[in-house]
Design a protein around this motif. Structure first.
Motif, PDB file in Angstrom:
ATOM      1  N   PRO A 302       0.827  -1.216   0.000  1.00  0.00           N
ATOM      2  CA  PRO A 302       0.000   0.000   0.000  1.00  0.00           C
ATOM      3  C   PRO A 302       0.857   1.261   0.000  1.00  0.00           C
ATOM      4  O   PRO A 302       0.593   2.206  -0.738  1.00  0.00           O
ATOM      5  N   LEU A 303       1.897   1.251   0.790  1.00  0.00           N
ATOM      6  CA  LEU A 303       2.781   2.407   0.923  1.00  0.00           C
ATOM      7  C   LEU A 303       3.402   2.791  -0.418  1.00  0.00           C
ATOM      8  O   LEU A 303       3.417   3.958  -0.807  1.00  0.00           O
ATOM      9  N   LEU A 304       3.899   1.779  -1.129  1.00  0.00           N
ATOM     10  CA  LEU A 304       4.590   2.054  -2.385  1.00  0.00           C
ATOM     11  C   LEU A 304       3.632   2.555  -3.459  1.00  0.00           C
ATOM     12  O   LEU A 304       3.902   3.542  -4.134  1.00  0.00           O
ATOM     13  N   ILE A 305       2.509   1.841  -3.604  1.00  0.00           N
ATOM     14  CA  ILE A 305       1.631   2.265  -4.684  1.00  0.00           C
ATOM     15  C   ILE A 305       0.926   3.583  -4.348  1.00  0.00           C
ATOM     16  O   ILE A 305       0.650   4.398  -5.227  1.00  0.00           O
ATOM     17  N   ASP A 306       0.648   3.821  -3.075  1.00  0.00           N
ATOM     18  CA  ASP A 306       0.069   5.111  -2.696  1.00  0.00           C
ATOM     19  C   ASP A 306       1.036   6.251  -2.995  1.00  0.00           C
ATOM     20  O   ASP A 306       0.651   7.291  -3.516  1.00  0.00           O
ATOM     21  N   SER A 307       2.308   6.073  -2.638  1.00  0.00           N
ATOM     22  CA  SER A 307       3.286   7.141  -2.863  1.00  0.00           C
ATOM     23  C   SER A 307       3.432   7.425  -4.350  1.00  0.00           C
ATOM     24  O   SER A 307       3.513   8.589  -4.765  1.00  0.00           O
TER      25      SER A 307
ATOM     26  N   VAL B 268       6.761  17.418   1.212  1.00  0.00           N
ATOM     27  CA  VAL B 268       6.237  17.415   2.584  1.00  0.00           C
ATOM     28  C   VAL B 268       5.124  16.394   2.780  1.00  0.00           C
ATOM     29  O   VAL B 268       5.218  15.501   3.607  1.00  0.00           O
ATOM     30  N   TRP B 269       4.083  16.544   1.998  1.00  0.00           N
ATOM     31  CA  TRP B 269       2.959  15.632   2.155  1.00  0.00           C
ATOM     32  C   TRP B 269       3.300  14.213   1.711  1.00  0.00           C
ATOM     33  O   TRP B 269       2.827  13.242   2.306  1.00  0.00           O
ATOM     34  N   LEU B 270       4.117  14.070   0.661  1.00  0.00           N
ATOM     35  CA  LEU B 270       4.507  12.723   0.223  1.00  0.00           C
ATOM     36  C   LEU B 270       5.133  11.972   1.396  1.00  0.00           C
ATOM     37  O   LEU B 270       4.796  10.823   1.664  1.00  0.00           O
ATOM     38  N   ALA B 271       6.039  12.653   2.096  1.00  0.00           N
ATOM     39  CA  ALA B 271       6.723  12.006   3.215  1.00  0.00           C
ATOM     40  C   ALA B 271       5.764  11.767   4.390  1.00  0.00           C
ATOM     41  O   ALA B 271       5.764  10.705   4.998  1.00  0.00           O
ATOM     42  N   LEU B 272       4.936  12.776   4.693  1.00  0.00           N
ATOM     43  CA  LEU B 272       3.997  12.629   5.808  1.00  0.00           C
ATOM     44  C   LEU B 272       3.065  11.445   5.605  1.00  0.00           C
ATOM     45  O   LEU B 272       2.787  10.686   6.532  1.00  0.00           O
ATOM     46  N   LEU B 273       2.595  11.306   4.365  1.00  0.00           N
ATOM     47  CA  LEU B 273       1.623  10.245   4.116  1.00  0.00           C
ATOM     48  C   LEU B 273       2.245   8.861   4.247  1.00  0.00           C
ATOM     49  O   LEU B 273       1.538   7.876   4.456  1.00  0.00           O
ATOM     50  N   VAL B 274       3.574   8.783   4.112  1.00  0.00           N
ATOM     51  CA  VAL B 274       4.251   7.497   4.333  1.00  0.00           C
ATOM     52  C   VAL B 274       3.926   6.997   5.734  1.00  0.00           C
ATOM     53  O   VAL B 274       3.623   5.820   5.938  1.00  0.00           O
ATOM     54  N   PHE B 275       3.978   7.925   6.687  1.00  0.00           N
ATOM     55  CA  PHE B 275       3.731   7.502   8.070  1.00  0.00           C
ATOM     56  C   PHE B 275       2.288   7.087   8.272  1.00  0.00           C
ATOM     57  O   PHE B 275       1.985   6.172   9.032  1.00  0.00           O
ATOM     58  N   GLY B 276       1.385   7.736   7.537  1.00  0.00           N
ATOM     59  CA  GLY B 276      -0.008   7.296   7.580  1.00  0.00           C
ATOM     60  C   GLY B 276      -0.119   5.873   7.063  1.00  0.00           C
ATOM     61  O   GLY B 276      -0.888   5.067   7.590  1.00  0.00           O
ATOM     62  N   ASN B 277       0.658   5.575   6.040  1.00  0.00           N
ATOM     63  CA  ASN B 277       0.592   4.241   5.437  1.00  0.00           C
ATOM     64  C   ASN B 277       1.196   3.149   6.299  1.00  0.00           C
ATOM     65  O   ASN B 277       1.051   1.963   6.010  1.00  0.00           O
ATOM     66  N   GLY B 414      -5.606   2.427   5.916  1.00  0.00           N
ATOM     67  CA  GLY B 414      -5.332   1.817   7.214  1.00  0.00           C
ATOM     68  C   GLY B 414      -6.552   1.075   7.727  1.00  0.00           C
ATOM     69  O   GLY B 414      -6.490  -0.092   8.138  1.00  0.00           O
ATOM     70  N   VAL B 415      -7.696   1.756   7.658  1.00  0.00           N
ATOM     71  CA  VAL B 415      -8.950   1.140   8.084  1.00  0.00           C
ATOM     72  C   VAL B 415      -9.291  -0.034   7.182  1.00  0.00           C
ATOM     73  O   VAL B 415      -9.740  -1.083   7.642  1.00  0.00           O
ATOM     74  N   GLY B 416      -9.039   0.163   5.895  1.00  0.00           N
ATOM     75  CA  GLY B 416      -9.419  -0.840   4.903  1.00  0.00           C
ATOM     76  C   GLY B 416      -8.749  -2.184   5.109  1.00  0.00           C
ATOM     77  O   GLY B 416      -9.395  -3.226   4.983  1.00  0.00           O
ATOM     78  N   VAL B 417      -7.473  -2.151   5.417  1.00  0.00           N
ATOM     79  CA  VAL B 417      -6.759  -3.412   5.634  1.00  0.00           C
ATOM     80  C   VAL B 417      -7.370  -4.163   6.810  1.00  0.00           C
ATOM     81  O   VAL B 417      -7.608  -5.375   6.735  1.00  0.00           O
ATOM     82  N   LEU B 418      -7.648  -3.438   7.870  1.00  0.00           N
ATOM     83  CA  LEU B 418      -8.258  -4.063   9.049  1.00  0.00           C
ATOM     84  C   LEU B 418      -9.601  -4.684   8.712  1.00  0.00           C
ATOM     85  O   LEU B 418      -9.886  -5.838   9.067  1.00  0.00           O
ATOM     86  N   VAL B 419     -10.433  -3.903   8.013  1.00  0.00           N
ATOM     87  CA  VAL B 419     -11.764  -4.385   7.666  1.00  0.00           C
ATOM     88  C   VAL B 419     -11.666  -5.632   6.786  1.00  0.00           C
ATOM     89  O   VAL B 419     -12.326  -6.640   7.032  1.00  0.00           O
ATOM     90  N   TYR B 420     -10.815  -5.563   5.789  1.00  0.00           N
ATOM     91  CA  TYR B 420     -10.669  -6.654   4.814  1.00  0.00           C
ATOM     92  C   TYR B 420     -10.310  -7.963   5.483  1.00  0.00           C
ATOM     93  O   TYR B 420     -10.984  -8.996   5.328  1.00  0.00           O
ATOM     94  N   PHE B 421      -9.248  -7.920   6.249  1.00  0.00           N
ATOM     95  CA  PHE B 421      -8.779  -9.179   6.826  1.00  0.00           C
ATOM     96  C   PHE B 421      -9.624  -9.628   8.001  1.00  0.00           C
ATOM     97  O   PHE B 421      -9.667 -10.822   8.335  1.00  0.00           O
TER      98      PHE B 421
END
Lengths: 429, 429
Positions: A302-307, B268-277, B414-421
Motif C-alpha cells: 500500500p505504501l509504495l503504490i500510494d506514494s 512534505v505531504w509525500l513524506a507525511l503520508l508514508v507515516f499514515g501508510n 489503514g482502516v481498509g486493511v483491518l476491515v478486509y482481513f
C-alpha cells in the motif's frame, strides 16, 4: 442582472442575500415571500435563486403572476428561466410577454447553455461611429442599459461590430468628439457559438468589463458582462475540480443535487477504474510464489503504490490547472518534462531514504534495498505519467482534466506491482 | 491596471498578449523590446509580466530608466513591483518617484500580499454627499481614475465611507441631483486587513465592479476592481487545486517555478503520508498468517483500497469546493451526511456486484463473498470519511482544503486493511 428600473441599492438586504436565505426556507414560505415583494425587487431576487427553485416557484405561480414577473426581469435572466421550463409552459410564458422583450428572450434561448450565446445579454450600448460623445450620453440616458453592460459603448456599422469605446473615454472626451475617433478599432470579441469557458477566459485575460458577442458575419448580437463571465468561469472551475476526483460534471448546485444524480456521476469512473486495477491484481497473481516466500513484501505494497499515485496526482493536477488557465501550452511539454525528471528524481531519492529504515526494521537489509529501490522508481514513474497524461490527452483533442489523480494512480499501480516484484526477484530470489 | 494617460486600445496588439509573448523570449531581447516602447505602453506591458520577469528586468535597468517607468505605472502595479524588489533597491526606487505617487505606493506596500489591502488600488472616485451629478462628472473628468475604478462613485463624510453610487446612476440622474439622494447608504465594503479571498468572493457574490476598502474607523483607503478580484480568485483557486493533490501552495507561476521550489512544495505531504501508510503495513503484518493461507486475498488489495480512496476523494473534493465557494456551510453537514450515506450505499452495492464475479473467478465463492462485502464497507467508509473531513477541519478552524484525495485515501487504507482481513477471518478462517 439588475432590474429594469429602480435600484437594488434601495433595499437594506441585497437581493443575493435574500435569495440565499430563501433557498434555505420551506417552499410555501418562499412562494409567499416572493409574492409579497414589489415587482422589481421580486425579479431581482427571483433571478438569483437556484435553477431548481426558480422552476418550482414558476410552476406554482398563476399565469398572470408569472407574466408580471417576466416583464420585470432582465432579458438574460428571463431567457434562463424560460429555458428551464417545459416546452408547453415556456410557450405560454413567452406568449404573455410584450413583443420586444419576447424577441430578445427568443434570441437568447436559441443558444445552448454552454456557449457564449448562452451567457450573453441583449441589453447593451451600441451606436454608429459618427455619434458624438454628447449624443452617446443622451442615448445612454434614454436606453439605460444595465450597469455592467454600459461600461463599453460598442460601435457599429450597419449592425456589424467595428469598435468599442470605454464609457470612461466617452465621459472624458469633448462633447463633439466622435466615437469613430475614440474607439479601439479592433475590439476583442467572441463568436456566439464559442465555448462559454473560452469567452469567460477572454474576459479574465483582458480585464474586460464587457465582451461583445458577434455572429459569423460580424453582426453584434449581445454582450457578456464581467460578472456573468466570472460566474461561468466559477462553474467551469467547479467542473474541473469534479473531474480531478473522477466525478462527472454535475450541473446542479451541490446542495440541490439529488441522490440519483450524485450516484450516476460518481459510479462511472469508480467502476471503470476497477478494471484498471485488474492489472495490479494479475501482477500479484503472477508473483504468488514470491509473496509466499517473502510475505513481508506485502506490508509495503500500500505504501509504495500510494506514494507513486500521490506523486503522479501532484504532477497531473499542477499541469491540468496550468493548462486550463492558459499558462502552459503543449509546446512547453519538453522543457517541463526535463524539469519534472529533476524534481521527481529528488522526490524519489528522498522517499527512498524515508522508507529504507522501515524496510530494514520489518524485513532486513535486502528487503530494505528492494523497497527503497522500488520507491525511487515508482515515484519517478508516477510523476512522469502524471505530468505527461494531460499533454497526451490534449494532443488527441481530449479534455486534459480527465488526467485525474485516481486515473494516474490506477495506471501507476499496475506498473508498480510489476516493478516491485521484478526488483524483488532480482535481489531476493 | 491601465496606464495613466493614453489608451491601451491605440495599439494593434494588446498589452497582455505582448507581455505573454515577451515571457517566452530571451531576457536580453525582452530588455531591448521593453526599452524601445513608448513609456505608457512600456508601463502597461511591464505590469503584466510575471513577477519573476519584472524583478529581473528592474534589476537590470538603470536608476533613471526605472524611475521613468515607475512614474508611468498605475499605483497598484507600482506597489507590486516595489514589493518584489530588495529593501535597498526599493528605497531607491521610491525615492525617485514624485511625492504624491510615492505616498500612494507606500500606503499600498504596507499591506500584506494576501490581504484586501494587498490587491487594492488608490486610484478611485470619491466625493462628498452634497456633490451634484454634474459636479461629479466634472470631478471625474479632472481626476480621470482608471476605467474599472470609475464604475462606482464612493461617497465620503470626512473621509469615512458612507455610500456608493453606480456611475450609471450619476449619468442617468438630473444635473442637480445630489449624491446623497442617489447613493446606496449601506455599500458593501471590506476591511483593509481582510483576507484577499474574502474580498474577491464579495466581488463575485454581489457582482461588484468595484469593492471599497476601509480602515477600522471606516475611512476609505482604496478600492478593489473586479478584474483584480478575479485575478486574486484565480490564484486562490489554483492554490486549492494544489492542496487537493497535497502540493503546498506555490506562489510562482508553474512555468517559472524552479526545481527546488517544486521539490519543497511536494515532498512534505509525500513524506507525511508514508507515516499514515504505516498503519496499513502494520495491519498486513498482523494478518500475516491469513495472507499465507489465502494468498489470493492479496490480489484484491490494491483494487479494494483504491476504490475506497477514490470514493472518498470524490466526496472530499465535492465538499471542499462547495465550502470554498460558500455554497455549503457547516450547518449543512447533517443533511448532506444523510444524503452521502444513501449515495455511498448505492455506490457500495454497485461496486460489490462489479467485483464479486472477479472474486469468484480468482478465488472461489467464499473469497468472492469476502471481497464483495469488504468493497461495500470500504466504499461506504471511504465516502463518509471523505465527506466529513472537510467539515471537521473547518470546525477546528483548519483549512478544509487539506482534506485532499491522498489524505483521505491514506486514512481509508489503514482502516481498509483491518476491515478486509477481519471479514476474511470471519468468513474463511
Amino acid at each position: 442582472m439588475t432590474a429594469a428600473a429602480g435600484s437594488l441599492e434601495d433595499w437594506p438586504m441585497h437581493a443575493v442575500d435574500e435569495a440565499v436565505r430563501l433557498g434555505r426556507m420551506d417552499r410555501d414560505e418562499v412562494s409567499q415571500r416572493i409574492a409579497s415583494l414589489p415587482v422589481d425587487r421580486r425579479a431581482a431576487v427571483f433571478s438569483r435563486l437556484t435553477p431548481r427553485l426558480q422552476v418550482d416557484l414558476a410552476e406554482a405561480m398563476t399565469r398572470d403572476d408569472l407574466a408580471t414577473l417576466g416583464a420585470a426581469m432582465a432579458p438574460d435572466d428571463l431567457a434562463d428561466l424560460a429555458g428551464l421550463l417545459g416546452a408547453e409552459a415556456r410557450a405560454i410564458f413567452l406568449a404573455d410577454l410584450d413583443p420586444e422583450l419576447r424577441a430578445c428572450a427568443e434570441r437568447l434561448i436559441a443558444h445552448a447553455a454552454g456557449t457564449a450565446g448562452g451567457i450573453m445579454t441583449t441589453d447593451y450600448a451600441a451606436l454608429e461611429a459618427d455619434a458624438t460623445a454628447l449624443e452617446t450620453l443622451d442615448s445612454l440616458r434614454r436606453k439605460a442599459p444595465e450597469e455592467a453592460a454600459m461600461q463599453r459603448v460598442l460601435v457599429l456599422n450597419e449592425g456589424r461590430l467595428v469598435g468599442a469605446v470605454p464609457l470612461r473615454d466617452v465621459i472624458l472626451a469633448p462633447d463633439d468628439a466622435r466615437l469613430g475617433e475614440l474607439m479601439d478599432a479592433a475590439p476583442i470579441h467572441v463568436g456566439v457559438g464559442e465555448d462559454r469557458e473560452t469567452a469567460a477566459r477572454l474576459v479574465a485575460r483582458y480585464d474586460l468589463p464587457v465582451l461583445p458577442v458577434v455572429e459569423d458575419d460580424g453582426r453584434l448580437v449581445g454582450v457578456i458582462t464581467h460578472d456573468d463571465a466570472a460566474r461561468a468561469l466559477a462553474a467551469e472551475t467547479t467542473e474541473d475540480f469534479q473531474k480531478t476526483s473522477t466525478v462527472l460534471p454535475i450541473s446542479e448546485t451541490i446542495r440541490d443535487a439529488g441522490i440519483g444524480l450524485l450516484y450516476r456521476k460518481r459510479v462511472v469512473w469508480l467502476a471503470l477504474l476497477v478494471f484498471g486495477n485488474l492489472f495490479s491484481g494479475a501482477g500479484l497473481a503472477y508473483f504468488e510464489e514470491m509473496i509466499l516466500t517473502y510475505v513481508s513484501l506485502v506490508f509495503f505494497l500500500p505504501l509504495l503504490i500510494d506514494s507513486s499515485g500521490n506523486a503522479g496526482a501532484q504532477s497531473a493536477t499542477l499541469m491540468v490547472r496550468a493548462m486550463a488557465t492558459g499558462e502552459v501550452e503543449i509546446s512547453d511539454w519538453t522543457r517541463l518534462l526535463l524539469r519534472e525528471l529533476a524534481v521527481a528524481a529528488g522526490l524519489g531519492v528522498t522517499m527512498a531514504l524515508v522508507v529504507a529504515p522501515l524496510g530494514l526494521w520489518r524485513g532486513g537489509g535486502e528487503v530494505a534495498l528492494v523497497v527503497a529501490a522500488t520507491m525511487m522508481v515508482l515515484v519517478l514513474l508516477g510523476s512522469l505519467v502524471g505530468m505527461s497524461l494531460p499533454f497526451l490527452l490534449s494532443r488527441f483533442k481530449l479534455d486534459p482534466a480527465t488526467a485525474s489523480g485516481p486515473l494516474v494512480t490506477t495506471i501507476s499501480d499496475g506498473v508498480g506491482v510489476l516493478v516491485y516484484f521484478t526488483i524483488a526477484t532480482l535481489v531476493l530470489g
